[in-house]
Motif scaffolding. Structure first.
Motif, mmCIF file in Angstrom:
data_model
loop_
_atom_site.group_PDB
_atom_site.id
_atom_site.type_symbol
_atom_site.label_atom_id
_atom_site.label_comp_id
_atom_site.label_asym_id
_atom_site.label_seq_id
_atom_site.Cartn_x
_atom_site.Cartn_y
_atom_site.Cartn_z
ATOM 1 N N UNK A 3 0.800 -1.233 0.000
ATOM 2 C CA UNK A 3 0.000 0.000 0.000
ATOM 3 C C UNK A 3 0.836 1.287 0.000
ATOM 4 N N UNK A 4 2.060 1.205 0.510
ATOM 5 C CA UNK A 4 2.901 2.396 0.605
ATOM 6 C C UNK A 4 3.575 2.754 -0.715
ATOM 7 N N UNK A 5 3.673 1.787 -1.620
ATOM 8 C CA UNK A 5 4.360 2.018 -2.881
ATOM 9 C C UNK A 5 3.369 2.239 -4.013
ATOM 10 N N UNK A 6 3.898 2.728 -5.115
ATOM 11 C CA UNK A 6 3.081 2.889 -6.310
ATOM 12 C C UNK A 6 3.007 1.602 -7.102
ATOM 13 N N UNK A 7 2.438 1.716 -8.283
ATOM 14 C CA UNK A 7 2.209 0.531 -9.113
ATOM 15 C C UNK A 7 3.523 -0.103 -9.589
#
Length: 174
Positions: free
Chosen positions: A84-88
């Motif tokens: 959830x903390x990172x992007x795609x």
């Protein structure tokens, strides 16, 4: 071509899972018949001879048979603390790392299973009661692990493709 290969690999994974399910169903039947035979021992019935040996081999096969399915359809247990903390893109990179680790684990497990199978074949070991050659169970598990290796290698390819072509990520799961 990728879509066709993905579909065929997925079908192969499903077939192995179904075979494992049939093996598990057979184990359930053997166990039920054996337990009923023990309960009705006074009536001239008895347990299935070698029931524990059959259950051991059947459960082993069932467990190995689920590995390709779980790998292809991404149903292994996962801990997604950081997703959830990172992007795609970082998430796709994490997926690739996970697929590489699972592929290494699958290949390593297959290698050790192969060596165990050769050992059981060389020494002609059998089960104690039914005298079933142990190599039979190893061969069945090895056949499924060949499928698991193919699936694991494909999943690495799928993750690499998703990393560089993010628009195709959902296509691979259908």
């Amino acid at each position: 071509m990728y879509t066709t290969v993905s579909k065929r690999i997925g079908q192969l994974a499903q077939i192995t899972a179904l075979l494992g399910g049939l093996g598990l169903f057979a184990v359930i039947i053997v166990t039920c018949v054996s337990v009923a035979g023990r309960a009705l021992d006074g009536l001239g019935l008895g347990p299935v001879p070698g029931d524990i040996e059959l259950v051991e081999m059947g459960i082993g096969f069932a467990v190995f048979s689920t590995l390709p399915y779980a790998q292809f359809f991404r149903t292994h247990a996962r801990v997604d603390l950081f997703k959830p903390a990172f992007g795609a893109r970082p998430n796709r990179l994490l997926d690739l790392i996970g697929e590489l680790l699972m592929c290494a684990l699958t290949l390593g497990l297959s290698w050790r299973l192969w060596l165990g199978m050769l050992d059981k074949a060389a020494y002609h070991e059998t089960t104690f009661i039914l005298q079933i050659p142990l190599v039979w169970g190893y061969r069945a598990a090895m056949a499924v692990m060949v499928v698991a290796c193919l699936v694991a290698l494909f999943c690495v390819l799928r993750a690499i493709r998703a990393l560089f072509r993010p628009d195709t990520q959902t296509e691979a799961q259908s």
